[in-house]
Design a protein around this motif. Structure first.
Motif, PDB file in Angstrom:
ATOM      1  N   LYS A   1      38.620  57.547 -11.415  1.00 22.44           N
ATOM      2  CA  LYS A   1      39.304  57.194 -12.653  1.00 22.44           C
ATOM      3  C   LYS A   1      40.205  58.340 -13.093  1.00 22.44           C
ATOM      4  CE  LYS A   1      35.626  54.161 -14.399  1.00 22.44           C
ATOM      5  NZ  LYS A   1      34.682  53.924 -15.523  1.00 22.44           N
ATOM      6  N   ALA A   2      41.186  57.986 -13.910  1.00 25.61           N
ATOM      7  CA  ALA A   2      42.065  59.020 -14.463  1.00 25.61           C
ATOM      8  C   ALA A   2      41.249  60.037 -15.252  1.00 25.61           C
ATOM      9  CB  ALA A   2      43.125  58.380 -15.348  1.00 25.61           C
TER      10      ALA A   2
ATOM     11  N   PRO B   1      43.828  63.893 -11.646  1.00 27.06           N
ATOM     12  CA  PRO B   1      44.885  62.904 -11.898  1.00 27.06           C
ATOM     13  C   PRO B   1      44.829  62.445 -13.358  1.00 27.06           C
ATOM     14  CG  PRO B   1      43.050  61.890 -10.728  1.00 27.06           C
ATOM     15  CD  PRO B   1      42.716  63.342 -10.851  1.00 27.06           C
TER      16      PRO B   1
ATOM     17  N   GLN C   1      46.624  56.315 -13.912  1.00 25.61           N
ATOM     18  CA  GLN C   1      46.237  55.431 -12.828  1.00 25.61           C
ATOM     19  C   GLN C   1      47.416  55.182 -11.909  1.00 25.61           C
ATOM     20  OE1 GLN C   1      45.745  51.910 -15.721  1.00 25.61           O
ATOM     21  NE2 GLN C   1      46.244  50.882 -13.793  1.00 25.61           N
TER      22      GLN C   1
ATOM     23  N   VAL D   1      43.708  55.791  -8.094  1.00 26.24           N
ATOM     24  CA  VAL D   1      43.282  56.249  -9.416  1.00 26.24           C
ATOM     25  C   VAL D   1      43.266  55.038 -10.344  1.00 26.24           C
ATOM     26  CG1 VAL D   1      43.743  57.797 -11.342  1.00 26.24           C
ATOM     27  CG2 VAL D   1      44.286  58.520  -9.012  1.00 26.24           C
TER      28      VAL D   1
END
Length: 613
Positions: free
Chosen positions: A325-326, A386, A389, A421
């Motif tokens: 996930k972000a 990150p 997404q 992501v």
């Protein structure tokens, strides 16, 4: 009575015979002195290589006294003068032999030696010695035996330790590239009993990055080796992995060590120990210097990702997640394995996507240093985050190295990693800091500006500075500063009023100026000026420090003043010894210590007196 008369006649004949022999020897000696007596200098080789041993002989065709040898500071001194005598049938010849080792390239002059014969001083001829290139391996500080010997050496060879005990430097190669690994081994070769040994000075290895190889065996491992037809006991004293830091002609400095040798003495009396008499003597050795030719790395065709790695390497990369996930983290591992200058390899510069935030890597070393050199792995762990997404491809780093065996650059392929992501739990527009100094910012949302996370500087209106504690503190600073300045000035005047105390306090600074002048003369090669400046520096320092007038300055006064200040007796002895060496070296060469060693000893003694006085 006939018997007594016969004895008297025999004694008379013996006395006459002895007188004739004495007259014959006196006439023969007179003929020698009346002849053309010369002091002749010869050298075993007029052209040698760096590290090669050679001999310089001074021969006088007569009997002389007070022989004075020349200065051999341009060479490494091994032994001498070894005195020997020979007779060619009409003349008694005396030879003074020196054993030397060439330490640097160039053409050098051996100045004349001097000897007194029959009240006259004779000078020898000068010698020219050319040192060119590196000596062949078989000529590097090796003994020069005339014939193979058995394990039981003769007494003559027992006395010549330089042919029975020596240090030798072995290197894996002498022609390399800058950054290429070289293994240096310092070995001792012996045919005599060694009771112990202590290293004197480790090589400086200027121009090399080095790392010592620590052996698992705490004591030396001895083996047998046949060298130049003779059998020696051999042990490796020290091993070092070195890497040339730049291209050019570099020198691996000598390794110095002092051994305690157990030497057998000849029996002098019938009742001496039937198993032999022995003595223990200290014997200092130096290994020969080794010339290394380091070639520069090719300047054409340097691939991207090259940061100075030289050797043979492989790489391994991995990431701990391929979907996340972000705002969650990814650990990216980049590992370099192989043999070479691993310790000098820097972290590769990675270029993640602009939506990723990166942090400086953590470095983990698994490097071993053994008889094969430096090998192992260096691992870099990067933390990536990150921020939004999306689907990304991580093509992060490039790695190249120079292979010295093949003389070319090698670029290793680095795999790419697809990353998915997903949307994070809390989606916010945030800036992405995509550099180590976090200066490059990408605007991910142009419609909504960033949320301000800090309130900034706040203050209340209508608050005046007058009457606050800070106001009164600033008001008092002026008078306090004035009082402090007056107190400091009075203290300074009082300190400078005592001339003796001022001279003692500044003695070290004045001595430092004198030592700096001596250093200039040392670099310029002015021997007499060097010792003169060094002597003035020592005497001037002791005069100022101990408050002794120069007219009354002598070794007894210096020793008495130093003892009154509780200076250690060893320092006092070393100080007097250094003064004597400086005074004597101006008129005769000091072959036990070099000018550099005497200079460092004088500086150290001044430092010790300054610390304890």
């Amino acid at each position: 009575m006939p018997t007594q008369k016969l004895l008297k006649t025999g004694n008379t004949v013996k006395i006459k015979y002895a007188v004739c022999i004495i007259l014959f020897l006196m006439v023969r000696a007179g003929l020698v002195f009346a002849g053309d007596v010369k002091l002749t200098a010869t050298v075993s080789k007029s052209q040698v290589g760096v590290g090669e041993r050679f001999e310089v002989d001074f021969t006088v065709n007569g009997t002389g006294t007070r022989f004075i040898g020349p200065d051999f500071s341009s060479f490494q001194f091994v032994s001498g003068p070894d005195v020997s005598f020979s007779n060619d049938g009409t003349t008694m010849n005396t030879t003074y032999a020196y054993t030397l080792i060439a330490i640097k390239e160039g053409t050098f002059t051996v100045n004349a030696a001097a000897i007194v014969v029959n009240g006259h001083t004779l000078l020898s001829n000068q010698l020219k010695i050319k040192v060119q290139g590196q000596a062949p391996p078989e000529a590097l500080q090796t003994p020069s035996p005339k014939a193979p010997q058995s394990e039981d050496n003769s007494q003559a060879n027992q006395n010549d330790l330089s042919k029975l005990l020596f240090l030798k430097t072995d290197v894996t190669k002498t022609n390399v590239y800058a950054g290429e690994q070289i293994i240096v081994r310092y070995k001792v070769y012996t045919r005599v009993d060694i009771e112990g040994g202590v290293p004197d000075k480790a090589p400086d290895l200027n121009g090399f990055w080095s790392q010592d190889i620590v052996s698992k065996n705490k004591s030396a491992v001895w083996s047998s080796e046949t060298y130049k037809g003779l059998k020696y006991s051999v042990a490796t004293i020290k091993q070092t992995a070195v890497f040339p830091e730049h291209a050019g002609v570099l020198t691996i400095d000598p390794f110095s060590m002092t051994f305690v040798v157990r030497r057998r003495l000849p029996a002098r009396k019938f009742l001496d120990n039937p198993f032999g008499n022995y003595e223990e003597i200290k014997y200092q050795l130096k290994s020969p210097p080794i010339i290394v030719h380091a070639a520069a790395l090719p300047t054409t065709g340097i691939p991207p990702g090259f940061s100075g790695a030289v050797g043979s390497y492989t790489i391994y990369t991995e990431i701990d997640k391929k979907e996340l996930k972000a705002n969650e983290t990814i650990n990216y591992t980049f590992e370099v394995k192989g043999a070479g200058n691993l310790n000098l390899i820097n972290a590769p510069k990675i270029t993640p996507p602009l939506d990723f935030e990166k942090y400086d890597p953590k470095t983990t070393d698994r490097i071993t240093v053994d008889s094969n050199g430096v090998a192992g792995s260096r691992q870099f762990n990067y933390l990536l985050i990150p921020r939004h997404q999306g689907n990304y491809t991580l093509d992060l780093a490039k790695f190249s190295y120079f292979d010295p065996k093949n003389g070319r650059y090698v670029t290793l392929p680095v795999p790419t990693f697809p990353i998915k992501v997903n949307k994070g739990d809390i989606q916010v527009n945030v800036p992405v800091f995509n550099s180590a100094d976090q200066q490059d910012i990408k605007m991910l949302g142009n419609d909504i500006r960033y949320i301000k996370t800090s309130a900034g500087p706040l203050h209340k209106d209508e608050i005046e500075f007058f009457g606050t504690p800070g106001y009164y503190l600033l008001l008092m600073l002026g008078p306090l500063a004035l009082i402090s300045a007056i107190v400091f000035r009075n203290w300074q005047i009082k300190q400078n009023s005592d001339i003796v105390l001022v001279k003692s306090r500044k003695a070290a600074k004045v001595a430092a100026l004198r030592l700096a002048a001596a250093r200039k003369e040392l670099i310029a090669g002015n021997k007499e000026a060097f010792y003169e400046e060094l002597t003035k520096g020592i005497y001037g320092y002791l005069s100022d420090k101990l408050n002794i007038p120069l007219a009354e300055l002598n070794k007894e006064a210096i020793a008495e003043k130093l003892r009154s200040r509780s200076i250690d007796d060893s320092i006092i002895t070393d100080m007097n010894d250094t003064i004597d060496r400086c005074e004597m070296a101006r008129f005769a060469p000091d072959i036990t210590l070099s000018q550099e060693q005497i200079f460092e000893k004088a500086k150290h003694l001044i430092h010790e007196v300054e610390k304890e006085a």
